[in-house]
Design a protein around this motif. Sequence first.
Motif, PDB file in Angstrom:
ATOM      1  N   ILE A 110     -38.912  40.630 -11.766  1.00 40.07           N
ATOM      2  CA  ILE A 110     -40.370  40.611 -11.573  1.00 40.07           C
ATOM      3  C   ILE A 110     -40.804  42.069 -11.480  1.00 40.07           C
ATOM      4  CG2 ILE A 110     -42.287  39.806 -10.140  1.00 40.07           C
ATOM      5  CD1 ILE A 110     -40.280  37.819  -8.861  1.00 40.07           C
ATOM      6  N   LEU A 111     -41.834  42.461 -12.234  1.00 40.25           N
ATOM      7  CA  LEU A 111     -42.272  43.854 -12.175  1.00 40.25           C
ATOM      8  C   LEU A 111     -43.638  44.026 -12.804  1.00 40.25           C
ATOM      9  CD1 LEU A 111     -40.360  46.032 -14.810  1.00 40.25           C
ATOM     10  CD2 LEU A 111     -40.425  43.546 -14.903  1.00 40.25           C
ATOM     11  N   ASN A 112     -44.194  45.195 -12.623  1.00 42.43           N
ATOM     12  CA  ASN A 112     -45.456  45.667 -13.203  1.00 42.43           C
ATOM     13  C   ASN A 112     -46.690  44.968 -12.647  1.00 42.43           C
ATOM     14  OD1 ASN A 112     -44.200  47.594 -14.843  1.00 42.43           O
ATOM     15  ND2 ASN A 112     -43.910  46.129 -16.507  1.00 42.43           N
ATOM     16  N   VAL A 130     -45.140  39.535   4.787  1.00 50.87           N
ATOM     17  CA  VAL A 130     -45.106  40.989   4.950  1.00 50.87           C
ATOM     18  C   VAL A 130     -43.853  41.497   4.250  1.00 50.87           C
ATOM     19  CG1 VAL A 130     -45.019  42.940   6.540  1.00 50.87           C
ATOM     20  CG2 VAL A 130     -46.316  40.874   7.164  1.00 50.87           C
ATOM     21  N   LYS A 131     -44.061  42.335   3.247  1.00 52.60           N
ATOM     22  CA  LYS A 131     -42.946  42.957   2.532  1.00 52.60           C
ATOM     23  C   LYS A 131     -42.542  44.229   3.247  1.00 52.60           C
ATOM     24  CE  LYS A 131     -40.265  42.971  -1.106  1.00 52.60           C
ATOM     25  NZ  LYS A 131     -39.695  41.800  -1.798  1.00 52.60           N
ATOM     26  N   THR A 132     -41.249  44.392   3.513  1.00 46.45           N
ATOM     27  CA  THR A 132     -40.781  45.596   4.186  1.00 46.45           C
ATOM     28  C   THR A 132     -39.272  45.738   4.036  1.00 46.45           C
ATOM     29  OG1 THR A 132     -40.969  46.866   6.254  1.00 46.45           O
ATOM     30  CG2 THR A 132     -40.395  44.518   6.453  1.00 46.45           C
ATOM     31  N   LEU A 133     -38.759  46.916   4.321  1.00 48.77           N
ATOM     32  CA  LEU A 133     -37.324  47.209   4.435  1.00 48.77           C
ATOM     33  C   LEU A 133     -36.529  47.092   3.138  1.00 48.77           C
ATOM     34  CD1 LEU A 133     -36.409  45.537   7.869  1.00 48.77           C
ATOM     35  CD2 LEU A 133     -36.565  47.992   7.380  1.00 48.77           C
ATOM     36  N   ASN A 134     -37.192  46.835   2.005  1.00 41.74           N
ATOM     37  CA  ASN A 134     -36.444  46.567   0.772  1.00 41.74           C
ATOM     38  C   ASN A 134     -36.082  47.825  -0.002  1.00 41.74           C
ATOM     39  OD1 ASN A 134     -39.334  46.769   0.086  1.00 41.74           O
ATOM     40  ND2 ASN A 134     -38.623  46.383  -1.990  1.00 41.74           N
ATOM     41  N   THR A 135     -36.381  49.014   0.542  1.00 43.86           N
ATOM     42  CA  THR A 135     -36.149  50.258  -0.196  1.00 43.86           C
ATOM     43  C   THR A 135     -34.948  51.034   0.321  1.00 43.86           C
ATOM     44  OG1 THR A 135     -37.767  51.345   1.232  1.00 43.86           O
ATOM     45  CG2 THR A 135     -38.559  50.533  -0.897  1.00 43.86           C
ATOM     46  N   ASN A 152     -39.194  57.149   5.653  1.00 46.21           N
ATOM     47  CA  ASN A 152     -40.209  56.108   5.804  1.00 46.21           C
ATOM     48  C   ASN A 152     -39.709  54.703   5.493  1.00 46.21           C
ATOM     49  OD1 ASN A 152     -42.019  58.690   4.842  1.00 46.21           O
ATOM     50  ND2 ASN A 152     -43.112  57.379   6.270  1.00 46.21           N
ATOM     51  N   VAL A 153     -40.399  53.754   6.114  1.00 41.65           N
ATOM     52  CA  VAL A 153     -40.287  52.343   5.776  1.00 41.65           C
ATOM     53  C   VAL A 153     -41.701  51.867   5.419  1.00 41.65           C
ATOM     54  CG1 VAL A 153     -40.529  51.640   8.204  1.00 41.65           C
ATOM     55  CG2 VAL A 153     -39.526  50.057   6.542  1.00 41.65           C
ATOM     56  N   PHE A 154     -41.826  51.047   4.388  1.00 39.67           N
ATOM     57  CA  PHE A 154     -43.125  50.594   3.911  1.00 39.67           C
ATOM     58  C   PHE A 154     -43.404  49.164   4.377  1.00 39.67           C
ATOM     59  CE2 PHE A 154     -41.460  53.638   0.802  1.00 39.67           C
ATOM     60  CZ  PHE A 154     -42.458  54.602   0.866  1.00 39.67           C
ATOM     61  N   VAL A 155     -44.677  48.847   4.553  1.00 35.11           N
ATOM     62  CA  VAL A 155     -45.100  47.474   4.803  1.00 35.11           C
ATOM     63  C   VAL A 155     -46.269  47.147   3.879  1.00 35.11           C
ATOM     64  CG1 VAL A 155     -44.302  47.343   7.194  1.00 35.11           C
ATOM     65  CG2 VAL A 155     -46.611  48.145   6.727  1.00 35.11           C
ATOM     66  N   SER A 156     -46.274  45.918   3.370  1.00 36.08           N
ATOM     67  CA  SER A 156     -47.356  45.407   2.527  1.00 36.08           C
ATOM     68  C   SER A 156     -47.666  43.990   2.971  1.00 36.08           C
ATOM     69  CB  SER A 156     -46.939  45.376   1.046  1.00 36.08           C
ATOM     70  OG  SER A 156     -46.584  46.655   0.568  1.00 36.08           O
ATOM     71  N   GLY A 184     -50.885  48.634   2.252  1.00 35.54           N
ATOM     72  CA  GLY A 184     -52.079  47.836   2.021  1.00 35.54           C
ATOM     73  C   GLY A 184     -51.742  46.362   1.844  1.00 35.54           C
ATOM     74  N   ASP A 185     -52.490  45.678   0.991  1.00 39.53           N
ATOM     75  CA  ASP A 185     -52.330  44.230   0.844  1.00 39.53           C
ATOM     76  C   ASP A 185     -51.029  43.887   0.121  1.00 39.53           C
ATOM     77  OD1 ASP A 185     -52.734  44.452  -1.936  1.00 39.53           O
ATOM     78  OD2 ASP A 185     -54.855  43.947  -1.804  1.00 39.53           O
ATOM     79  N   ILE A 186     -50.803  42.604  -0.064  1.00 41.84           N
ATOM     80  CA  ILE A 186     -49.508  42.158  -0.585  1.00 41.84           C
ATOM     81  C   ILE A 186     -49.285  42.603  -2.027  1.00 41.84           C
ATOM     82  CG2 ILE A 186     -50.306  39.888  -1.381  1.00 41.84           C
ATOM     83  CD1 ILE A 186     -46.912  40.784   0.311  1.00 41.84           C
ATOM     84  N   THR A 187     -50.348  42.912  -2.777  1.00 43.53           N
ATOM     85  CA  THR A 187     -50.137  43.390  -4.142  1.00 43.53           C
ATOM     86  C   THR A 187     -49.423  44.738  -4.157  1.00 43.53           C
ATOM     87  OG1 THR A 187     -52.275  44.545  -4.318  1.00 43.53           O
ATOM     88  CG2 THR A 187     -52.223  42.211  -4.943  1.00 43.53           C
ATOM     89  N   THR A 188     -49.498  45.484  -3.068  1.00 45.18           N
ATOM     90  CA  THR A 188     -48.827  46.793  -3.030  1.00 45.18           C
ATOM     91  C   THR A 188     -47.316  46.663  -2.899  1.00 45.18           C
ATOM     92  OG1 THR A 188     -49.031  47.064  -0.609  1.00 45.18           O
ATOM     93  CG2 THR A 188     -50.878  47.839  -1.970  1.00 45.18           C
ATOM     94  N   ALA A 189     -46.818  45.442  -2.706  1.00 43.48           N
ATOM     95  CA  ALA A 189     -45.364  45.221  -2.698  1.00 43.48           C
ATOM     96  C   ALA A 189     -44.745  45.554  -4.049  1.00 43.48           C
ATOM     97  CB  ALA A 189     -45.049  43.774  -2.324  1.00 43.48           C
ATOM     98  N   ARG A 190     -45.561  45.624  -5.094  1.00 45.94           N
ATOM     99  CA  ARG A 190     -45.028  45.967  -6.417  1.00 45.94           C
ATOM    100  C   ARG A 190     -44.369  47.338  -6.400  1.00 45.94           C
ATOM    101  NH1 ARG A 190     -50.463  44.198  -9.884  1.00 45.94           N
ATOM    102  NH2 ARG A 190     -50.659  42.124  -8.915  1.00 45.94           N
ATOM    103  N   GLY A 191     -44.975  48.291  -5.702  1.00 45.90           N
ATOM    104  CA  GLY A 191     -44.437  49.645  -5.665  1.00 45.90           C
ATOM    105  C   GLY A 191     -43.054  49.719  -5.049  1.00 45.90           C
TER     106      GLY A 191
END
Length: 229
Positions: A110-112, A130-135, A152-156, A184-191
């Motif tokens: 899944i991408l883009n 909540v998307k997090t810790l996957n990086t 850093n750790v990201f959250v979306s 930001g919102d859940i769409t930012t989980a793409r990054g």
Amino acid sequence: MRIGVLGTGMVGKAIATRLVEVGHEVRLGSRTADNESLLKWVEENGEAASGGTFADAAAFGSVVVNATRGIISLDVLEAAGEDNLDGKIIMDVANPLVITSETEPPSLGILNDDSLGERIQRRYPSARVVKTLNTMNCDIMVNPKVLSGHHNVFVSGDDRSAKDQVASLLGQFGWAEDTIFDLGDITTARGPEMFVALYSRMFLKIRHLHFNISVVWDPNVEPLLPEGV
């Protein structure tokens, strides 16, 4: 808190173990309740640790951690049961990796214009994803002090209170407030999900998994975008 963790791989067990260490009751979930790895984890982690099926773990937790292989995460959540996820925080730490070779880095399924985090949110609209810790590697997920210096750790996610609660759990893992980067919102989980393409190539260069990303910016530069964009 009572927390259900879906997945008995390295990531699921690392997160479940750390959650027990910081004082939570944790039920680790697998496809079957007699999974050998699951039973061993329960035996090793004391009275606050229990095990069961994916549905057992999801029903148990007020927060549910998706630590399964991202390419099968939606199937696992189906097995966990929609009613067991209703209204709950789903802390999604998975990446939708497709592995086709033992020698080549994985690709993303899944991408883009979409992400696993978004697909979970669409499938379970009453849940708060909540998307997090996957990086990063799981050792760093649960103990950022493995690395020296700022990283850093990201959250979306769409739900502010859900992100605050996840940030509190991250703080218990050792993540300082200024290291938790709310995209930001859940769409930012793409990054963060697509960052895995760079992560896998960094691994080939560094040749171990104890590394992470640090975001550095100049707060004195005039913004190029208006607030809210």
